[in-house]
Each structure stands twice: as structure tokens, then as C-alpha cells.
Design an enzyme around this catalytic site. Sequence first.
Site, short mmCIF file in Angstrom:
data_model
loop_
_atom_site.label_atom_id
_atom_site.label_comp_id
_atom_site.label_asym_id
_atom_site.label_seq_id
_atom_site.Cartn_x
_atom_site.Cartn_y
_atom_site.Cartn_z
N GLU A 276 -8.33 3.41 -3.26
CA GLU A 276 -7.93 4.26 -2.15
C GLU A 276 -6.54 4.79 -2.43
OE1 GLU A 276 -8.81 6.53 -0.03
OE2 GLU A 276 -10.19 5.05 0.82
N CYS B 243 -13.96 6.34 0.83
CA CYS B 243 -14.08 5.65 -0.46
C CYS B 243 -14.63 6.66 -1.46
CB CYS B 243 -15.02 4.46 -0.33
SG CYS B 243 -15.41 3.65 -1.91
#
Length: 241
Positions: free
Chosen positions: A103, A2
Site C-alpha cells: 500500500e 489493494c
Amino acid sequence: MCGRYASTLPPEMMVELFKLMKSLDIIPRYNIAPTQPIAAIWEAHGRREAHFARWGLVPGWVKDPREFPLLINARVETMAEKPAFRDALKHGRCIIPASGYYEWHTNPDKTKQPYYITMEDGRPMALAGLYATWMGPNGEEIDSVATITVAANAQLSEVHDRMPAILRGNEIDDWLNVRDVRAREAHQLALPLEDGALKFHPVSTRVNSARDDDPGLIEPVTVERPEPVRKKAAGGQLDLF
């Protein structure tokens, strides 16, 4: 991993949702990047408060933060053994409030398409994290954090093989309770969410630049699926890669 996220919660909502003693003066952010100051929540002396901390953990034993690697994520599989995270797992657990995170999916042609990922029910996220305080020779202090990542569930594996550990309900209380909940017990809380708990959609590649920070970044876009990469097989014919 992340590496970017959004946080648009009003300060008063953060106080109510996360049982804070006081709020931070924060503004909505749509493209929060490593090394920037972010809002993190931890408990100290029985009080749960929000603090600004650098995204990129710097353990207290580091001599010079400028020469230390940027640690924005801690892998759940190794955080209990890694010197950089071991003490924080025992004494420095925190959560990072988020509205959603980004993402990047790698396409067959090696281009990368960003996706914005949120809770299916629209609730805010509580990303599991670790924090540390570095003290310099002249008395300066730097609070810093890292988010914890786990293997992606089957649903999210369509986008990436990792995802942040996201806590809910009593998991948040136990994670933050470093007085009574030991590291081994807390470690068991950092798990992938079940399939269906999250939703995602493709977004503009403008999110690649940390200079862009506006609501348009989280809006869905239409993307064309790239053609499969082909290579020459024996005999000079083209086969799918």
C-alpha cells in the site's frame, strides 16, 4: 485499495492450508499487478480448486472486455448493489492466497511511500474476492477476479484509509460455501482485521514498476520523513499547511 501483492506459498502448502483437491503449478511472485493471471480458489460442484484468473473482474454480461473498466477491487459498502459485483457475491465468492500486500502512503509533500503489509504472526493471507466467468461469441472463456476492500482499522489508517478484507479459519469455509451461505451472511464476513493483527514496513519504490519482481522488493528500507509543506499566511509569514 489493494493494487499489488506478493504470493510466495509453495503449491503443496496451498493444498494443505486451503484444503484443495489439487494444486497449481505456480512460482513465487513478489509484485503481482492488475491484469496479470493470479491464483484464486473457489468451490464448484463440491470441489475446492485453485484456478488462474485475470486480476480485473469482467462480469458475464459484458459484451466486449476490452471496452469494460478495470475492476480490481470491490468496495464492501457497495458490492451488494453494484451490477458488476452483485451476482458474484451470490455465486462467485473466492479467496486469493497472498504472503503480503503493498500500500502507498501519501506524504505531506505529495510523494508516495510504498509499504509491505503482512500478518503479525507470519501466516499467509486469504484475501476475500469475487470471481466471474466471461464467455465470448466464439466459445472462449475468461475467469477474472476482484479483491474486496474495507475501511482500514486504526493501525493501518497510518498508511492508507482502505485495506483488503482478510479471512481466517471458518470464515474461509463460509465465504467459499456459496451453496449454503447466502450473500447477506457472507457480506458480514468481510470486515477489517483488529488492530495488531498486521504489521508493515516501508519498502523500495522499485515496487512501483510491475517489471520488477524479486525478493528485494519486500525488504525493509529506511526512509526520511519529508518536511511539512508550508504556505504563506496573511502578512507574508509561513504557516504549517
